[in-house]
Design an enzyme around this catalytic site. Structure first.
Site, PDB file in Angstrom:
ATOM      1  N   HIS A  10       5.770  -0.874  -7.375  1.00 53.86           N
ATOM      2  CA  HIS A  10       6.559  -1.515  -8.441  1.00 53.86           C
ATOM      3  C   HIS A  10       7.984  -1.779  -7.961  1.00 53.86           C
ATOM      4  CE1 HIS A  10       3.497  -1.080 -11.431  1.00 53.86           C
ATOM      5  NE2 HIS A  10       3.590   0.230 -11.553  1.00 53.86           N
TER       6      HIS A  10
ATOM      7  N   HIS B 287       2.118   4.141  -5.780  1.00 53.88           N
ATOM      8  CA  HIS B 287       1.973   3.272  -6.961  1.00 53.88           C
ATOM      9  C   HIS B 287       3.349   2.844  -7.474  1.00 53.88           C
ATOM     10  CE1 HIS B 287       0.047   2.310 -11.014  1.00 53.88           C
ATOM     11  NE2 HIS B 287       1.331   2.382 -11.322  1.00 53.88           N
ATOM     12  N   GLU B 288       4.237   3.819  -7.643  1.00 54.97           N
ATOM     13  CA  GLU B 288       5.577   3.501  -8.166  1.00 54.97           C
ATOM     14  C   GLU B 288       6.425   2.779  -7.134  1.00 54.97           C
ATOM     15  OE1 GLU B 288       6.346   3.771 -11.307  1.00 54.97           O
ATOM     16  OE2 GLU B 288       4.361   4.607 -11.652  1.00 54.97           O
TER      17      GLU B 288
END
Length: 211
Positions: free
Chosen positions: A30, A26-27
Site C-alpha cells: 500500500h 501487505h502494508e
C-alpha cells in the site's frame, strides 16, 4: 477452525511468518504504491518499511490468530496527492495489499508442489504443513481484505470502480466502517458468510497444490 489448529506446529510457524513478513509486506505494498503515485504521507509516517512493529494492529492480529483472517494498521494516505485522481488512486493503493497476499500464496503453491515431489523420499511433512497454512492464511487475508466494507481494501477498490455519483453515496458508509465490520463479523459467526466466499478460492488453491 483456525483456533483449533493452534496446537499444529506448522500452523503456528506460518502465523509467525505471516506476522513477521506477509502482513508487513501487505502494508508496504500500500505504502509503496501510494508513494509511486505521488503521496509522501506513508514515508512521513514511517510506513515504507518491512518492520512488523510499524504495521501491527493488536485487534487485527488477534483476529488472525483466532479466526485465520485479520488486518494490520492502515497506511495513512492523502488521496489529494495521488496521480489519476483520488478515487482511482485509492483503488490502486487499496488493491496492492490483497494482490501481494495472492502473490505470496502463489509462491507457496509452487513451493508446496516442489516439496510434494520429494516428500516420499524425505520427511517433508512439517514443511508441507507450514506451506499449506501459509497458502490458506494468505488467501484468507486477501479475500477478507477485499470485502467491500470500510475500512477494508475492497471498499477503496469498489469506490474507484463505481461511477462518481454512486461512489460519493457509497463514501458515506465510511463513517460507520468499524460498526459495519463488527456487524459483519458477528453475522459471520452465525451464518458463515466469509467461509462461503473463501471456499471457492481454497478449493482452487487445493487443486493447484495437487496438480
Amino acid at each position: 477452525m483456525p483456533f483449533a489448529r493452534l496446537s499444529d506446529p506448522g500452523y503456528l510457524l506460518a502465523l509467525a511468518v505471516i506476522f513477521l513478513f506477509a502482513l508487513p509486506l501487505h502494508e508496504l505494498a500500500h505504502a509503496w504504491v501510494a508513494e509511486r503515485l505521488g503521496d509522501p504521507t506513508p514515508r512521513r509516517y514511517g510506513r515504507v518499511t518491512l518492520n512488523p512493529m510499524a504495521h501491527l494492529d493488536p485487534i487485527g492480529a488477534l483476529m488472525l490468530v483466532l479466526a485465520g483472517f485479520g488486518w494490520a494498521r492502515p497506511v495513512p494516505v492523502n488521496p489529494l496527492y495521488l496521480r489519476y485522481g483520488p478515487r482511482v488512486g485509492m483503488a490502486l493503493v487499496g488493491g496492492a495489499g490483497p494482490l501481494t497476499n495472492l502473490f505470496l500464496a502463489g509462491l507457496g503453491i509452487l513451493a508446496y508442489r516442489a516439496a510434494l515431489e520429494v516428500s516420499a523420499l524425505l520427511n517433508f511433512v512439517p514443511v508441507l504443513q507450514f506451506l499449506s497454512a501459509w497458502i490458506f492464511i494468505n488467501i484468507g487475508l486477501a479475500v477478507f481484505n477485499m470485502l467491500p466494507l470500510p475500512p477494508l481494501d475492497g471498499y477503496r477498490v469498489l469506490q474507484g470502480l463505481l461511477p462518481p455519483d454512486l461512489a460519493y453515496a457509497y463514501a458515506r458508509l465510511e463513517a460507520y466502517g468499524p460498526l459495519l465490520l463488527l456487524l459483519f463479523l458477528v453475522l459471520d459467526r452465525q451464518l458463515g458468510l466469509l467461509w462461503s466466499v473463501l471456499q471457492p478460492f481454497y478449493g482452487l488453491a487445493f487443486r493447484l497444490m495437487h496438480l
